[in-house]
Design a protein around this motif. Structure first.
Motif, PDB file in Angstrom:
ATOM      1  N   LEU A 113     -95.935 153.793 -10.441  1.00  0.00           N
ATOM      2  CA  LEU A 113     -95.348 153.040 -11.554  1.00  0.00           C
ATOM      3  C   LEU A 113     -94.413 153.949 -12.333  1.00  0.00           C
ATOM      4  CD1 LEU A 113     -95.252 150.555 -13.443  1.00  0.00           C
ATOM      5  CD2 LEU A 113     -97.240 151.531 -14.620  1.00  0.00           C
ATOM      6  N   VAL A 114     -93.213 153.467 -12.574  1.00  0.00           N
ATOM      7  CA  VAL A 114     -92.230 154.254 -13.316  1.00  0.00           C
ATOM      8  C   VAL A 114     -91.466 153.326 -14.257  1.00  0.00           C
ATOM      9  CG1 VAL A 114     -90.464 153.998 -11.522  1.00  0.00           C
ATOM     10  CG2 VAL A 114     -90.380 155.968 -13.064  1.00  0.00           C
ATOM     11  N   GLN A 115     -91.035 153.855 -15.367  1.00  0.00           N
ATOM     12  CA  GLN A 115     -90.257 153.066 -16.320  1.00  0.00           C
ATOM     13  C   GLN A 115     -88.810 152.933 -15.857  1.00  0.00           C
ATOM     14  OE1 GLN A 115     -90.695 154.884 -20.179  1.00  0.00           O
ATOM     15  NE2 GLN A 115     -92.654 153.865 -20.544  1.00  0.00           N
ATOM     16  N   PRO A 116     -88.140 151.876 -16.279  1.00  0.00           N
ATOM     17  CA  PRO A 116     -86.714 151.738 -15.939  1.00  0.00           C
ATOM     18  C   PRO A 116     -85.929 152.981 -16.346  1.00  0.00           C
ATOM     19  CG  PRO A 116     -87.528 149.705 -16.877  1.00  0.00           C
ATOM     20  CD  PRO A 116     -88.635 150.702 -17.017  1.00  0.00           C
ATOM     21  N   GLY A 117     -85.054 153.400 -15.458  1.00  0.00           N
ATOM     22  CA  GLY A 117     -84.281 154.613 -15.682  1.00  0.00           C
ATOM     23  C   GLY A 117     -84.940 155.867 -15.144  1.00  0.00           C
TER      24      GLY A 117
ATOM     25  N   ALA B 287     -82.539 156.610 -11.512  1.00  0.00           N
ATOM     26  CA  ALA B 287     -82.055 155.441 -12.259  1.00  0.00           C
ATOM     27  C   ALA B 287     -82.699 154.155 -11.753  1.00  0.00           C
ATOM     28  CB  ALA B 287     -80.529 155.369 -12.189  1.00  0.00           C
ATOM     29  N   LEU B 288     -83.994 154.195 -11.566  1.00  0.00           N
ATOM     30  CA  LEU B 288     -84.696 153.039 -11.023  1.00  0.00           C
ATOM     31  C   LEU B 288     -84.664 151.864 -11.992  1.00  0.00           C
ATOM     32  CD1 LEU B 288     -87.632 154.971  -9.394  1.00  0.00           C
ATOM     33  CD2 LEU B 288     -86.108 153.411  -8.183  1.00  0.00           C
ATOM     34  N   GLN B 289     -84.607 150.678 -11.422  1.00  0.00           N
ATOM     35  CA  GLN B 289     -84.553 149.436 -12.181  1.00  0.00           C
ATOM     36  C   GLN B 289     -85.658 148.495 -11.707  1.00  0.00           C
ATOM     37  OE1 GLN B 289     -82.535 149.134 -14.819  1.00  0.00           O
ATOM     38  NE2 GLN B 289     -81.866 151.238 -14.357  1.00  0.00           N
ATOM     39  N   PRO B 290     -86.020 147.525 -12.517  1.00  0.00           N
ATOM     40  CA  PRO B 290     -87.088 146.599 -12.116  1.00  0.00           C
ATOM     41  C   PRO B 290     -86.836 145.950 -10.753  1.00  0.00           C
ATOM     42  CG  PRO B 290     -86.652 146.357 -14.449  1.00  0.00           C
ATOM     43  CD  PRO B 290     -85.613 147.300 -13.921  1.00  0.00           C
ATOM     44  N   GLU B 291     -85.588 145.718 -10.416  1.00  0.00           N
ATOM     45  CA  GLU B 291     -85.288 145.088  -9.124  1.00  0.00           C
ATOM     46  C   GLU B 291     -85.527 146.016  -7.944  1.00  0.00           C
ATOM     47  OE1 GLU B 291     -83.347 145.189 -11.802  1.00  0.00           O
ATOM     48  OE2 GLU B 291     -81.284 145.778 -11.314  1.00  0.00           O
TER      49      GLU B 291
END
Length: 121
Positions: A11-15, A83-87
């Protein structure tokens, strides 16, 4: 029989960033690629690394954010995701192809069990 084991999901937060690893029982002369599949969606090919250093980024949304790397001596192929995003939430898989170079692979013969990546605040 070639075995692939993915690790590094979570689990990681957006960004945020994650680094996935694919450990192979033996990499040999096979191109290795990362795929992902989100719930209710088709599996997507993200990126591939050939045995001789060739690589491809096949997913447009991954360009500039995801980087594949390969260490033949350690039989590992990694995917650095920034730069991970929910998608980007999906199960991520690595697979070994039936050729040395990414552009010569006709089929992906071996698959890992997958690792879950969840991007959420």
């Amino acid at each position: 029989q070639l075995q692939l084991v993915e690790s590094g999901g979570g689990l990681v937060q957006p960004g945020g960033s994650l680094r996935l690893s694919c450990a192979a029982s033996e990499v040999g002369a096979r191109a290795i690629a990362w795929f992902r599949q989100a719930p209710g969606k088709e599996r997507e090919k993200i990126s591939c690394a050939g045995i001789s250093g060739d690589s491809t980024v096949n997913l447009d949304s991954a360009k500039g954010r995801f980087t594949i790397s390969r260490d033949n001596a350690k039989n590992t192929v990694s995917l650095q995701m920034d730069a991970l995003q929910p998608e980007d939430t999906a199960v991520y898989y690595c697979a070994a192809g039936n050729a040395r170079a990414c552009n010569r692979v006709g089929s992906w013969n071996y698959w890992g069990q997958g690792t879950q990546v969840t991007v959420s605040s």
